[in-house]
Design a protein around this motif. Sequence first.
Motif, PDB file in Angstrom:
ATOM      1  N   PRO A  36      -0.585  -0.195   5.395  1.00 21.82           N
ATOM      2  CA  PRO A  36       0.109   0.467   5.156  1.00 21.82           C
ATOM      3  C   PRO A  36       1.523   0.386   5.645  1.00 21.82           C
ATOM      4  O   PRO A  36       2.808  -0.227   4.851  1.00 21.82           O
ATOM      5  CB  PRO A  36       0.189   1.883   5.174  1.00 21.82           C
ATOM      6  CG  PRO A  36      -1.364   3.211   5.406  1.00 21.82           C
ATOM      7  CD  PRO A  36      -1.468   0.851   5.866  1.00 21.82           C
ATOM      8  N   SER A  95       1.826  -3.685   5.079  1.00 20.11           N
ATOM      9  CA  SER A  95       2.566  -4.104   3.254  1.00 20.11           C
ATOM     10  C   SER A  95       4.114  -4.050   3.225  1.00 20.11           C
ATOM     11  O   SER A  95       3.937  -3.921   2.433  1.00 20.11           O
ATOM     12  CB  SER A  95       1.829  -3.190   2.402  1.00 20.11           C
ATOM     13  OG  SER A  95       0.066  -2.893   2.937  1.00 20.11           O
ATOM     14  N   LEU A  96       4.725  -3.115   4.403  1.00 23.14           N
ATOM     15  CA  LEU A  96       5.932  -2.069   3.761  1.00 23.14           C
ATOM     16  C   LEU A  96       6.972  -3.110   4.677  1.00 23.14           C
ATOM     17  O   LEU A  96       8.129  -3.938   4.142  1.00 23.14           O
ATOM     18  CB  LEU A  96       5.529  -0.857   4.518  1.00 23.14           C
ATOM     19  CG  LEU A  96       5.549  -0.299   3.364  1.00 23.14           C
ATOM     20  CD1 LEU A  96       5.704   1.283   3.881  1.00 23.14           C
ATOM     21  CD2 LEU A  96       6.360   0.158   2.403  1.00 23.14           C
ATOM     22  N   TYR A 132       1.273  10.895   6.860  1.00 21.62           N
ATOM     23  CA  TYR A 132       0.238  11.271   5.532  1.00 21.62           C
ATOM     24  C   TYR A 132      -0.841  10.923   6.904  1.00 21.62           C
ATOM     25  O   TYR A 132      -0.786  10.850   7.701  1.00 21.62           O
ATOM     26  CB  TYR A 132       0.581   9.408   5.482  1.00 21.62           C
ATOM     27  CG  TYR A 132      -0.038   8.186   6.248  1.00 21.62           C
ATOM     28  CD1 TYR A 132      -0.808   7.888   5.680  1.00 21.62           C
ATOM     29  CD2 TYR A 132       1.336   7.855   7.046  1.00 21.62           C
ATOM     30  CE1 TYR A 132      -0.985   6.572   6.758  1.00 21.62           C
ATOM     31  CE2 TYR A 132       0.955   6.715   7.903  1.00 21.62           C
ATOM     32  CZ  TYR A 132      -0.292   6.272   7.604  1.00 21.62           C
ATOM     33  OH  TYR A 132      -0.612   4.946   8.528  1.00 21.62           O
ATOM     34  N   ARG A 157       9.446   5.027  -0.074  1.00 19.80           N
ATOM     35  CA  ARG A 157       8.296   6.009  -0.611  1.00 19.80           C
ATOM     36  C   ARG A 157       7.943   4.639  -2.194  1.00 19.80           C
ATOM     37  O   ARG A 157       7.410   4.988  -2.790  1.00 19.80           O
ATOM     38  CB  ARG A 157       8.684   7.479  -1.090  1.00 19.80           C
ATOM     39  CG  ARG A 157       8.365   8.447   0.363  1.00 19.80           C
ATOM     40  CD  ARG A 157       8.497   9.824  -0.389  1.00 19.80           C
ATOM     41  NE  ARG A 157       8.452  10.563   0.549  1.00 19.80           N
ATOM     42  CZ  ARG A 157       7.198  11.321   0.365  1.00 19.80           C
ATOM     43  NH1 ARG A 157       6.256  10.204  -0.576  1.00 19.80           N
ATOM     44  NH2 ARG A 157       6.873  12.025   1.245  1.00 19.80           N
ATOM     45  N   LYS A 205       8.521   1.686  -2.007  1.00 13.30           N
ATOM     46  CA  LYS A 205       7.364  -0.030  -1.917  1.00 13.30           C
ATOM     47  C   LYS A 205       6.189   0.988  -2.140  1.00 13.30           C
ATOM     48  O   LYS A 205       4.955   0.160  -2.829  1.00 13.30           O
ATOM     49  CB  LYS A 205       7.921  -0.023  -0.544  1.00 13.30           C
ATOM     50  CG  LYS A 205       9.409  -1.182  -0.347  1.00 13.30           C
ATOM     51  CD  LYS A 205       9.464  -1.327   0.547  1.00 13.30           C
ATOM     52  CE  LYS A 205      10.495  -2.413   0.336  1.00 13.30           C
ATOM     53  NZ  LYS A 205      10.690  -2.414   2.084  1.00 13.30           N
ATOM     54  N   LEU A 206       5.723   2.058  -1.797  1.00 16.94           N
ATOM     55  CA  LEU A 206       4.696   2.675  -1.702  1.00 16.94           C
ATOM     56  C   LEU A 206       3.823   3.193  -3.064  1.00 16.94           C
ATOM     57  O   LEU A 206       2.889   2.135  -3.367  1.00 16.94           O
ATOM     58  CB  LEU A 206       4.547   3.545  -0.398  1.00 16.94           C
ATOM     59  CG  LEU A 206       4.243   3.646   0.962  1.00 16.94           C
ATOM     60  CD1 LEU A 206       4.355   4.452   1.376  1.00 16.94           C
ATOM     61  CD2 LEU A 206       3.461   2.453   1.429  1.00 16.94           C
ATOM     62  N   LEU A 214       3.330  -0.289  -4.415  1.00 14.07           N
ATOM     63  CA  LEU A 214       1.809  -1.262  -4.294  1.00 14.07           C
ATOM     64  C   LEU A 214       0.491  -1.258  -5.028  1.00 14.07           C
ATOM     65  O   LEU A 214       0.537  -0.048  -5.123  1.00 14.07           O
ATOM     66  CB  LEU A 214       1.719  -0.189  -2.848  1.00 14.07           C
ATOM     67  CG  LEU A 214       0.850  -1.533  -2.040  1.00 14.07           C
ATOM     68  CD1 LEU A 214       1.224  -2.771  -1.514  1.00 14.07           C
ATOM     69  CD2 LEU A 214       0.180  -0.418  -1.011  1.00 14.07           C
ATOM     70  N   PRO A 222      -4.390   0.788  -2.549  1.00 18.19           N
ATOM     71  CA  PRO A 222      -2.771   1.569  -2.992  1.00 18.19           C
ATOM     72  C   PRO A 222      -2.602   3.021  -3.596  1.00 18.19           C
ATOM     73  O   PRO A 222      -2.390   3.703  -2.971  1.00 18.19           O
ATOM     74  CB  PRO A 222      -2.354   0.246  -3.703  1.00 18.19           C
ATOM     75  CG  PRO A 222      -2.914  -0.652  -3.329  1.00 18.19           C
ATOM     76  CD  PRO A 222      -4.366  -0.113  -3.030  1.00 18.19           C
ATOM     77  N   VAL A 248      -3.114   5.367  -0.401  1.00 19.83           N
ATOM     78  CA  VAL A 248      -2.356   5.235   0.160  1.00 19.83           C
ATOM     79  C   VAL A 248      -1.233   6.906  -0.316  1.00 19.83           C
ATOM     80  O   VAL A 248      -1.065   7.352   0.688  1.00 19.83           O
ATOM     81  CB  VAL A 248      -1.504   3.719   0.847  1.00 19.83           C
ATOM     82  CG1 VAL A 248       0.069   4.427   1.526  1.00 19.83           C
ATOM     83  CG2 VAL A 248      -1.937   3.574   1.289  1.00 19.83           C
ATOM     84  N   ARG A 249      -1.222   6.318  -1.615  1.00 24.65           N
ATOM     85  CA  ARG A 249      -0.195   7.551  -2.180  1.00 24.65           C
ATOM     86  C   ARG A 249      -0.933   9.244  -1.842  1.00 24.65           C
ATOM     87  O   ARG A 249       0.390   9.863  -1.823  1.00 24.65           O
ATOM     88  CB  ARG A 249       0.044   6.519  -3.538  1.00 24.65           C
ATOM     89  CG  ARG A 249       0.597   5.671  -3.413  1.00 24.65           C
ATOM     90  CD  ARG A 249       1.612   5.451  -4.945  1.00 24.65           C
ATOM     91  NE  ARG A 249      -0.230   4.604  -5.513  1.00 24.65           N
ATOM     92  CZ  ARG A 249       0.300   3.350  -5.709  1.00 24.65           C
ATOM     93  NH1 ARG A 249       0.531   2.173  -4.993  1.00 24.65           N
ATOM     94  NH2 ARG A 249      -1.139   2.974  -6.496  1.00 24.65           N
TER      95      ARG A 249
END
Length: 576
Positions: free
Chosen positions: A298, A301-302, A488, A513, A515-516, A519, A531, A534-535
């Motif tokens: 995560p 990726s950000l 999370y 949030r 960006k996630l 993704l 992804p 992760v969400r």
Amino acid sequence: MGRDAGGTAPAVLRRGWSAHLPTILLASCMFFTGAAGLVSEYILSTVSTYILGNSIEQFSVIIALMLLMMGLAGYLQRYLSDRHLLDKFILVESSLALLAGFAPLAIYASFGYLNSHFRLIQYFFVISIGLLIGFEIPLVLRINQRYVKNLGANLASTYAFDYVGSFVGALVWTYVLLRTFPITEISFIIAGVNFAIAAVTFAYFLSRGLITYRRLTLAAVLVTVAALVYGYAQNRDWSQLLEQRFYRDPVVFSELTRYQQLALTHSSSANDYRFFINGNLQFSSVDEAIYHEHLVHPVMSLVPDRRRVLVLGGGDGLALRELLKYPRVETVTLVDIDPAIIRVATTHPVLNMLNEDAFADARVSAQPSPGVTASGERAILQQVPKRGYAGGDVPLEPVGRVEVFTVDADRFLGEVGGAWNAVVIDLPDPSSIELSKLYSREFYGKVRRVLTPGGMVALQATSPYHAKESFLAINRTLQAAGFQTLPYHDNVPSFGDWGWILAWYDAPETEIRGKLASLRSFSVPTRYLTPEVVRQALVFGKGRLETERTDISTLMYPRLLDYYRYESWRGERRAP
């Protein structure tokens, strides 16, 4: 006349030396008993810390109780008659050597085999050894009274050598014994050296006909020597046998480092390797990918820039394995206080397999560069060809490098300059005062200072279910250090519901949030994480992020330690 003077002088010297020899031997006894007594206190406290954790509590309570017993012995010795003082001293030293030598193994065994009576056995040794140490000084003072009539001189020689011996013992314990021998071996070494001096003293007084019960005391000396020699020879085998009692699966690797006890177990039925530090599970090979992929991907990726990454902890190389999947990573700086973990992760075939040769990647060598140090504790790992590369020269492609610092993470942040695009914090839970400082506002402030603009932090934060107040305290402490946070969680079967936190300081939460939410895939392969997972991990059950507590953890008031020790893994019981 000259001949007479020359003939009598050596005789006078010999008589002077002979007259002072008992005092010299007794002073030597006090030097070594002072050293051995203090080291025995350290040993008992350290063994209890290994088993129960919380070093401050163990050292404070055990040393205080031993001092109490020493004071009690000082009072009780008044009821001992002056008859047979040398015999009594030898019996005290024999008993002390046996108890101190075997104490770590006995305490270790009691925890594994007699858990319900562990405290009883633990404090039996603490009380008994403290009491016997307390008898040493009064007995030596009273024996030495025969040879030093001046009270001040008697007190000076006895107490001075005892305190100096304690000081030397503390230095030897810290800088030699802990770095060289396992704790169960140290106890026999200390007991043996101390008793050897007492035995020499016994032999001297025996030769002078001053020992009353010769056969009894000689038998005690011989039995003590035999027991210590045998215990020293067998202690490692016994330790290995006892250690297995702490684990469900067979132990395939174990090492006591300067800082902690490492153990690796293997379940053949599940093909599950589990790595433990001080008896606490660090990962299971079956599900560690869930944990480490959540920790790394995560945040990677950000962040807009991935070139420089800092890892605090993570000496097993598993987080490093995930980071090295990103081709744009140029430098990974890994900081772990224990060089033994780095060595084991680099050389042990199982850990080497699990971290996919992370310390022997094309960008990394596991051999420290000679002559490159920072306060004697930095090892920079050089670029080497990838294993299996058959060409002549190393391909001149852009590759990263890994720097490994075996130093305390807080000290590293305070002393080593630099800026990183991402910081991954993979530290053990805050179960001790030493670890809780790495969860303090001051520590997180140092982390914030080494972040580049747009940089982010990802850290493991214990369980939001089993350690809810600890999880929320970590989140509050990060915010108090100037971070915005996004917690999370996910289920890691070996641990249960586990939590992580993303932290940053220069973007609104809605942007992160968003960006996630947008993704679609990770740019590197994963075994578990997607992804969508992760969400979903951002969603918590009703009330899971709510609490009435508002305090944070600081260096001088590590509130998190109390939460973790008294409220974690104990249901929903509120602290008083």
